[in-house]
Design a protein around this motif. Sequence first.
Motif, mmCIF file in Angstrom:
data_model
loop_
_atom_site.group_PDB
_atom_site.id
_atom_site.type_symbol
_atom_site.label_atom_id
_atom_site.label_comp_id
_atom_site.label_asym_id
_atom_site.label_seq_id
_atom_site.Cartn_x
_atom_site.Cartn_y
_atom_site.Cartn_z
ATOM 1 N N PHE A 286 0.473 -5.873 -0.435
ATOM 2 C CA PHE A 286 0.764 -4.526 -0.052
ATOM 3 C C PHE A 286 2.078 -4.267 -0.887
ATOM 4 O O PHE A 286 2.586 -3.231 -0.977
ATOM 5 C CB PHE A 286 1.405 -4.676 1.332
ATOM 6 N N LEU A 287 2.569 -5.424 -1.556
ATOM 7 C CA LEU A 287 3.742 -4.936 -2.359
ATOM 8 C C LEU A 287 3.733 -4.018 -3.464
ATOM 9 O O LEU A 287 2.529 -4.152 -4.128
ATOM 10 C CB LEU A 287 4.472 -6.411 -3.015
ATOM 11 N N GLY A 288 4.321 -3.255 -3.550
ATOM 12 C CA GLY A 288 4.357 -2.116 -4.393
ATOM 13 C C GLY A 288 3.415 -0.982 -4.282
ATOM 14 O O GLY A 288 3.189 -0.057 -5.023
ATOM 15 N N GLN A 289 2.948 -1.043 -2.951
ATOM 16 C CA GLN A 289 1.804 0.118 -2.476
ATOM 17 C C GLN A 289 2.730 1.114 -1.735
ATOM 18 O O GLN A 289 3.690 0.522 -1.021
ATOM 19 C CB GLN A 289 0.688 -0.640 -1.729
ATOM 20 N N THR A 290 1.808 2.375 -1.465
ATOM 21 C CA THR A 290 2.669 3.286 -0.637
ATOM 22 C C THR A 290 1.441 3.615 0.474
ATOM 23 O O THR A 290 0.439 3.135 0.369
ATOM 24 C CB THR A 290 2.844 4.563 -1.192
ATOM 25 N N ASP A 291 2.025 4.314 1.603
ATOM 26 C CA ASP A 291 1.096 4.660 2.675
ATOM 27 C C ASP A 291 -0.215 5.245 2.072
ATOM 28 O O ASP A 291 -1.523 5.317 2.548
ATOM 29 C CB ASP A 291 1.616 5.450 3.885
ATOM 30 N N TYR A 292 -0.079 6.019 0.974
ATOM 31 C CA TYR A 292 -1.214 6.841 0.696
ATOM 32 C C TYR A 292 -2.105 5.804 -0.135
ATOM 33 O O TYR A 292 -3.369 6.385 -0.567
ATOM 34 C CB TYR A 292 -0.793 7.836 -0.415
ATOM 35 N N ASP A 293 -1.588 4.700 -0.498
ATOM 36 C CA ASP A 293 -2.722 3.993 -1.093
ATOM 37 C C ASP A 293 -3.541 3.035 -0.283
ATOM 38 O O ASP A 293 -4.377 2.512 -0.650
ATOM 39 C CB ASP A 293 -1.855 2.819 -2.048
#
Length: 708
Positions: free
Chosen positions: A90-97
């Motif tokens: 999840f690191l570096g990701q956003t909810d949209y990802d």
Amino acid sequence: LRLRRADGRIVIVCALCTHAATAEGPGFELVLTDSRDLPRTLVDVATLSVRAMLENTDDYIYFKDRHHVFAAASQTLVSLCEPVSHWTDFLGQTDYDVFPEAYADVYYRLEKQVFAGAPVAHEVQPVLNRDGVTRGWVDNRKYPVLDADGRIIGLFGIARDITDKVLAEAALRESEYFFRESQRAAHIGSYKFDVDSGRWTSSEVLDDIFGLAPAPHRDLEDWLDLIHPDDRDAMHRYLQDEVLTRRIPFNREYRILRRSDGALRWVLGLGQLVLDASGHPTQMIGTIQDVTARRQLDDELADYRTHLERRVDERTRELQDAKNAAEAASRAKSAFLANMSHEIRTPLNAITGMAHLIRKEPLTPRQAERLAKLETAGQHLLDILNAVLELSKIEAGKFTLEDAPVHVAQVVADVVGLLQWRSTSKGVTLRSEVGPLPGPLLGDATRLQQALLNYTANAVKFTDRGEIVVRAGLVEEHEDDALVCFEVTDTGIGIAADALPRLFSAFEQADNSTTRRYGGTGLGLAITRKLAQIMGGDAGADSVPGQGSRFWFTVRLRKGPCTGERSRPDPATTFHLLRTRHAGCRVLLAEDEPINQEITQLLLEDARLVADIAENGEAAVAKARDNDYAVILMDMQMPRLDGLDATRRIRELPRHTRTPILALTANAFAEDEARCRLAGMDAFIAKPIHPEELYGEMLRVLGDVHAE
């Protein structure tokens, strides 16, 4: 933790997380400290602890920086976003990802509230998979993450799975809805009564039943005030003495006056006490149902039942009166027919008896012709009388049939033989046709011959040319019986179509002119149909005026073993045997009519029997007391003492306990014969007396006892 700074550099910080209680509910406080400010061992411990929590917690926990980028996430959250397999992904990701766009928008909106300065952003949200299908529900809370200077550098979020709670609350709401609506539909309200305080609470439907405005609590006196004044004291005593004191369930119907409109209503109250550990009642919970409609219906049914019972009583009395009247009419009819039969048969006996005696004397041809006419007229009168009596027996249900062997071909042959001379004298051919029939058959051959003879005699009467055919054949056959059809066709005058339906009614004929020309009473066809119906069949006719008629009837004959047909003795043989075997036997004749005395005495003397005359019942008893008799002939109706009582007294005499006693009477009903046999008589001979019948019975009862 590894965090991305605003300038893009990655820094390592130590996150210290503790539980905190806020106004919005339980949460966490998170303080980030630069790892360079802590001992290395403490940093390692803190890092490993956070990692263990993220990998093992059941909640959905996550950390984001100021740009909504995931800095850390629990494994439970990662599992929602396949094919991502580990929280570090999840690191570096956003909810949209990692989430559907619609849900990413919701999460982004809440996070903006945190970054805008809200101490917490809270919302209950559905959990969707990538296909948009709801997997459950979570209580999602987001908190700001502050640095040492109190600036918001990120956020911390925790979402707890509350699917079971949401579903339970939904089920509870649904249950409450159905409970409330079912109460409303059944017009049943619920209540809870507190015994100690005397207060009660009610449901919405109960308020509607009582016509009350909604209120959180009500006093007992309020409830008692709603009860009809005539029921109020009794209800209070019932509640205190029975329910609360004796601990019995509350169960009572009573009347109330609605508070809103003063309307009178009937309600059914039910309740159950709730007891504490010591057995003291603390509450009573129950229901109250509006039963006004049912009580009104009960009252209407009670009124109707009372009215119906009254009508039934009235109708029963009417039927009883009608039954009594019908029985009285039947008794009057029977008495009239019996009396008329007796009164007609008595002189008729004299006529036929005298004719028989006269015929034994030398006669001129003119005298013989006149005597024949006299005998024919007497026989016609007897036939009418017998027909009336037979019809009366059938209608009264007192008609019985024999169950003896029936030879259908012989019945047909006998009928043709009896009427052959009459048809031949008119120049009309009379013949018969009998089809194959199963055998042996059982029934009443005499009644069959009577019905067929009536049809054939009518055909001969109304046919002046052509032929008459008497037929018998099988209609249907079953294992136990057979339906046989008898019919008579002729080429006579025929019958109009409108006259056919009433032909088989008593005293009816097709045309009154036929009575004047051919004679007849119209009883024969009525008797034939009734005989056929008694024997399981029916009767009918079809005809063409001027061409002829076909009369038919069917009977159901039982299949059974043939026990042999009873032989019909020849009258001449009977008379000869009586004269030769029993000549000189002494006979007592109890008869009050002088002419009948004379005729019967002459008939007995012709058979060489010696007759003593008793003019009444008392004289018959006296003669029997003093003399021995081989046979006693007893009339039923005599002055001073009738034949029945005379027979009973004679049976008490030792010398006549077994002497044959023959009823010789003009009373020809079946019940008359039964009364005679009950009194002790051995045989029953109806007047007018036929000599061959008298001689046959005398020979039968005398037997070989007095044979020479």
